[in-house]
Design a protein around this motif. Structure first.
Motif, mmCIF file in Angstrom:
data_model
loop_
_atom_site.group_PDB
_atom_site.id
_atom_site.type_symbol
_atom_site.label_atom_id
_atom_site.label_comp_id
_atom_site.label_asym_id
_atom_site.label_seq_id
_atom_site.Cartn_x
_atom_site.Cartn_y
_atom_site.Cartn_z
ATOM 1 N N UNK A 1 24.055 83.182 43.798
ATOM 2 C CA UNK A 1 25.049 82.893 42.765
ATOM 3 C C UNK A 1 24.432 82.090 41.625
ATOM 4 N N UNK A 2 24.903 82.328 40.396
ATOM 5 C CA UNK A 2 24.548 81.401 39.316
ATOM 6 C C UNK A 2 25.239 80.068 39.600
ATOM 7 N N UNK A 3 24.548 78.951 39.462
ATOM 8 C CA UNK A 3 25.139 77.666 39.849
ATOM 9 C C UNK A 3 26.108 77.096 38.834
ATOM 10 N N UNK A 4 26.102 77.644 37.604
ATOM 11 C CA UNK A 4 26.955 77.071 36.569
ATOM 12 C C UNK A 4 26.612 75.611 36.333
ATOM 13 N N UNK A 5 27.627 74.823 36.083
ATOM 14 C CA UNK A 5 27.402 73.420 35.710
ATOM 15 C C UNK A 5 26.874 72.553 36.837
ATOM 16 N N UNK A 6 26.858 73.066 38.073
ATOM 17 C CA UNK A 6 26.271 72.265 39.148
ATOM 18 C C UNK A 6 24.755 72.148 38.982
ATOM 19 N N UNK A 7 24.196 72.911 38.037
ATOM 20 C CA UNK A 7 22.764 72.799 37.722
ATOM 21 C C UNK A 7 22.492 71.648 36.756
ATOM 22 N N UNK A 8 23.520 71.105 36.121
ATOM 23 C CA UNK A 8 23.320 70.100 35.074
ATOM 24 C C UNK A 8 22.617 68.830 35.561
ATOM 25 N N UNK A 9 22.829 68.383 36.804
ATOM 26 C CA UNK A 9 22.021 67.251 37.264
ATOM 27 C C UNK A 9 20.517 67.550 37.252
ATOM 28 N N UNK A 10 20.126 68.812 37.507
ATOM 29 C CA UNK A 10 18.713 69.194 37.424
ATOM 30 C C UNK A 10 18.231 69.056 35.986
ATOM 31 N N UNK A 11 19.022 69.578 35.048
ATOM 32 C CA UNK A 11 18.676 69.468 33.621
ATOM 33 C C UNK A 11 18.568 68.007 33.215
ATOM 34 N N UNK A 12 19.524 67.210 33.663
ATOM 35 C CA UNK A 12 19.504 65.786 33.329
ATOM 36 C C UNK A 12 18.285 65.077 33.866
ATOM 37 N N UNK A 13 17.913 65.369 35.124
ATOM 38 C CA UNK A 13 16.737 64.721 35.703
ATOM 39 C C UNK A 13 15.456 65.167 35.005
ATOM 40 N N UNK A 14 15.414 66.434 34.561
ATOM 41 C CA UNK A 14 14.243 66.906 33.821
ATOM 42 C C UNK A 14 14.104 66.149 32.503
ATOM 43 N N UNK A 15 15.232 65.924 31.830
ATOM 44 C CA UNK A 15 15.202 65.183 30.561
ATOM 45 C C UNK A 15 14.811 63.727 30.790
ATOM 46 N N UNK A 16 15.317 63.129 31.877
ATOM 47 C CA UNK A 16 14.961 61.741 32.195
ATOM 48 C C UNK A 16 13.479 61.625 32.538
ATOM 49 N N UNK A 17 12.975 62.552 33.335
ATOM 50 C CA UNK A 17 11.570 62.523 33.732
ATOM 51 C C UNK A 17 10.635 62.697 32.537
ATOM 52 N N UNK A 18 11.059 63.542 31.589
ATOM 53 C CA UNK A 18 10.207 63.787 30.413
ATOM 54 C C UNK A 18 10.308 62.660 29.388
ATOM 55 N N UNK A 19 11.255 61.736 29.623
ATOM 56 C CA UNK A 19 11.430 60.616 28.694
ATOM 57 C C UNK A 19 12.098 61.008 27.390
ATOM 58 N N UNK A 20 12.768 62.167 27.380
ATOM 59 C CA UNK A 20 13.354 62.651 26.129
ATOM 60 C C UNK A 20 14.783 62.188 25.902
ATOM 61 N N UNK A 21 15.403 61.533 26.907
ATOM 62 C CA UNK A 21 16.727 60.951 26.682
ATOM 63 C C UNK A 21 16.796 59.568 27.316
ATOM 64 N N UNK A 22 17.566 58.720 26.702
ATOM 65 C CA UNK A 22 17.933 57.415 27.245
ATOM 66 C C UNK A 22 19.366 57.574 27.743
ATOM 67 N N UNK A 23 19.619 57.411 29.053
ATOM 68 C CA UNK A 23 20.929 57.777 29.600
ATOM 69 C C UNK A 23 22.116 57.037 28.996
ATOM 70 N N UNK A 24 21.907 55.784 28.620
ATOM 71 C CA UNK A 24 23.038 55.038 28.086
ATOM 72 C C UNK A 24 23.124 55.040 26.577
ATOM 73 N N UNK A 25 21.990 55.131 25.905
ATOM 74 C CA UNK A 25 21.973 54.958 24.447
ATOM 75 C C UNK A 25 21.901 56.259 23.655
#
Length: 689
Positions: free
Chosen positions: A335-359
């Motif tokens: 199945x396509x996971x839909x939005x349940x994949x978004x934590x993966x996307x978020x962790x990839x962005x955090x790991x790459x240092x491209x987003x600050x979660x709060x700011x």
């Protein structure tokens, strides 16, 4: 007649008598001294019968010792080939007696059974198991007409809970023919007609569950009736399996799933299939696993009628109205996971240092600002990581995916086991797919090459026919020029399409970041990914059997939690994402309704999903799968859940409701089995243990 003639004739007669007597003596001597063993054996075979004692399979029970699979005694009709005095006549009479009660028993069917066992005809040939008492009496009454036909009692696999946990338990079914026997089993241990595990745990643990048959040597009279028992070789029961599964949680999951599907079908008739998994985040042990449509393993112990066969194995293209009940959708459906994949996307962005979660904040106006302007389900204004997760904002996660990049998203997804088999102890598990640029180039290059090769062949064939039919050389010359021009045009378009379709595009990144595109995973993969996130990054191999136990109670083998790997992500990345998922179950989050009955100290984290099905015949604007993932408690997670309801639309109003029931029952907030126990007491039947 004179005396001399008489004497001569008497002498001739005497010689003949002596000769015949000599021949008789020689024959008797030959039989006595040369063929003694052969005829002794035949005599014994005429008076002694070898009766097989079928060994019962080992039992299967849950983590608390509650029975899920055992055996029951049934009457079995079999043939002893060496006793068939008139094979054709006996078989015809047997078929007459068993019809119309058992129409599947035909002369052709029985003859095929004999043919399949032609190299082991000294063993009984099973005609049918589990015949009723009325048929047993009927066959016994006509026993004199059926030499070689026997009715015996043997243990047959039985699942007392019917369809409960049916897909993971699996089923047993006879070995069809000699070809199947030789290709899949040891002919020294099995024979045609033997019941073997062909699905689920029954298949994977066949060598443990199967017992060892015994035998009885019985002396019989001329009519085949037993006189006395000579020697008995005791049968040995198979070993038992103790599972990690909790029967009550399994029951709650299935009851909730059936209720959700029944409710959804009032407005969404295609919502007939679903699956879910509940896993222990600290061990990888499966606490519950359900798949719909349901499967009753008892249906597989005999021959199926057409209706039942179509229910399990529908023919033709996939039909949502008859999705087929044989497959375990928790491990075999993608199945396509839909939005349940978004934590993966978020962790990839955090790991790459491209987003600050709060700011870092992203402004959602209802659609992403970069083409193809993928829409968001709402207008969320300016949101950060926590708010974007809570509201499931497509715009935020498309931007997070763009910043992280496809390769980092793919890496993180694979760290959590997405796109590969989990290794659970069940057969036929699917791998799934994490898309990336190399995959797209490899797959699409083959597709586009085939497409354009067909175009080239069709164009060349068209012009070759026209050239052959042309009347003059000038016409042929003109057609050859047109052919070359057409082929050049195809080549030019091929180069354009090849570059575009085999190159990862920006919109591929946007689709992947929100769990669409070519993302395809099993429910067990989603459950294990959430468990890994919840426990701090330790990815365990999911498993169902924790102990193999002998009939005497000795533990033969014990399965311990097996750590596959520790994910290569920063601990703070996991902690921040768990916190973001916690916002999903707080007021204002898309999963609040699911967790609102849980006390604050138990409330965990979740992510809802509404996924396009990806099926060609579906409406892209109306047909969506409902997907839901969750874990709890928040501070010290114990369990993780993943579920999909096909055509369920919103995860919170479909798979999420299944999670709600399971979590509330697990943590003692509500007893979902109280009504069932009360009904059992009212009906005066044995209550749930």
């Amino acid at each position: 007649m004179n005396p001399k003639e008489l004497q001569l004739k008497l002498r001739i007669c005497w010689y003949i008598i002596v000769g015949l007597m000599s021949l008789l003596v020689i024959k008797l001597a030959f039989v006595q001294f040369v063929q003694n063993e052969k005829y002794v054996t035949k005599a014994q075979e005429n008076s002694v019968r070898m009766v097989t004692l079928r060994a019962p399979r080992g039992e299967i029970y849950d983590r608390n010792g509650k029975i899920l699979a055992n055996n029951r005694p049934v009457y079995t009709v079999s043939l002893t080939y060496l006793q068939l005095t008139d094979q054709e006549k006996v078989i015809r009479r047997l078929v007459e007696l068993m019809n119309p009660r058992y129409p599947e028993i035909t002369e052709d069917y029985i003859n095929q059974l004999i043919e399949d066992q032609k190299y082991r005809l000294f063993e009984p040939i099973t005609v049918m198991r589990d015949v009723d008492w009325e048929m047993v009496v009927k066959l016994e009454e006509h026993g004199a007409e059926l030499p070689g036909v026997e009715v015996s009692v043997e243990p047959l696999r039985y699942y007392p809970e019917k369809s409960l946990a049916g897909h993971l338990l699996g089923y047993v079914h006879p070995i069809y023919n000699r070809e199947e026997l030789e290709n899949n089993y040891d002919p020294l241990k099995y024979r045609v007609g033997d019941l073997v595990g062909k699905g689920g745990l029954e298949k994977v643990y066949e060598e443990y569950l199967r017992g060892t048959d015994g035998a009885r040597r019985v002396e019989v009279d001329a009519r085949g009736r037993p006189i006395r028992e000579l020697v008995t070789l005791e049968r040995k029961a198979g070993n038992n399996l103790q599972l990690t599964l909790d029967r009550d949680l399994q029951r709650v999951m299935e009851l909730a799933m059936d209720e959700v599907l029944a409710q959804l079908q009032k407005t969404r008739p295609k919502a007939k299939a679903a699956s879910a998994v509940l896993i222990d985040v600290k061990t990888g042990g499966i606490l519950a696993m359900a798949s719909r449509p349901s499967m009753d393993p008892n249906d597989f112990t005999g021959r199926m009628d057409e209706e039942t066969l179509n229910y399990y194995f529908p023919q033709g293209n996939y039909d949502p109205m008859n999705p087929g009940a044989a497959i375990n959708r928790a491990i075999q459906a993608l199945y396509p996971p839909g939005s349940t994949f978004k934590p993966i996307t978020g962790m990839a962005a955090l790991e790459s240092g491209s987003i600050d979660p709060g700011n870092d904040r992203v402004r959602c106006t209802g659609a992403y600002w970069i083409k193809p302007h993928i829409r968001c389900w709402g207008v969320h204004g300016t949101v950060n990581y926590y708010q974007g997760m809570a509201t499931s904002c497509n715009v935020f996660f498309q931007e997070a995916g763009r910043r992280a990049g496809v390769n980092e998203m793919a890496r993180v997804a694979r760290e959590f086991g997405l796109g590969s088999k989990t290794g659970i102890d069940l057969p036929y598990e699917k791998s799934g797919l994490v898309p990336d640029p190399s995959w797209k180039k490899e797959v699409n290059s083959v597709i586009i090459d085939r497409r354009y090769e067909k175009k080239r062949e069709e164009t060349a064939k068209k012009y070759d026919a026209l050239i052959a039919a042309a009347a003059t050389e000038d016409e042929k010359k003109k057609l050859r020029a047109e052919k070359e021009k057409a082929l050049n045009k195809i080549e030019a378009q091929y180069r354009i399409d090849y570059k575009f379709e085999t190159t990862w595009q920006q919109f591929d990144t946007f689709n992947m970041s929100i769990g669409q595109g070519s993302n395809n995973y099993t429910v067990i993969q989603l459950a294990n990914y959430v468990a890994t996130l919840a426990n701090g990054g330790y990815r365990y191999q999911p498993y169902l059997v924790q102990k193999v136990i002998s009939p005497s109670g000795e533990v033969i083998k014990e399965f311990k939690p097996e750590l596959i790997e520790k994910v290569d992500l920063k601990p703070e990345t996991l902690a921040i994402t768990r916190e973001a998922m916690h916002y999903v179950v707080l007021p204002g989050g898309t999963g609040y309704s699911i967790f609102r009955n849980l006390p604050p100290e138990i409330s965990g984290g979740a992510k809802t999903g509404t996924a396009q099905t990806g099926r060609a015949a579906d409406n892209k604007n109306q047909d969506f799968h409902g997907v839901f993932i969750a874990f709890a408690p928040y501070d010290d997670p114990e369990i993780a859940f993943a579920g999909v309801v096909e055509y369920g639309y919103h995860g919170s109003s479909s798979a999420g409701l299944v999670a709600k029931a399971v979590f509330e029952h697990y943590f003692g907030v509500k007893d979902y089995l109280a009504e069932e126990r009360a009904q059992a007491a009212e009906d005066n039947v044995a209550p749930l243990e």
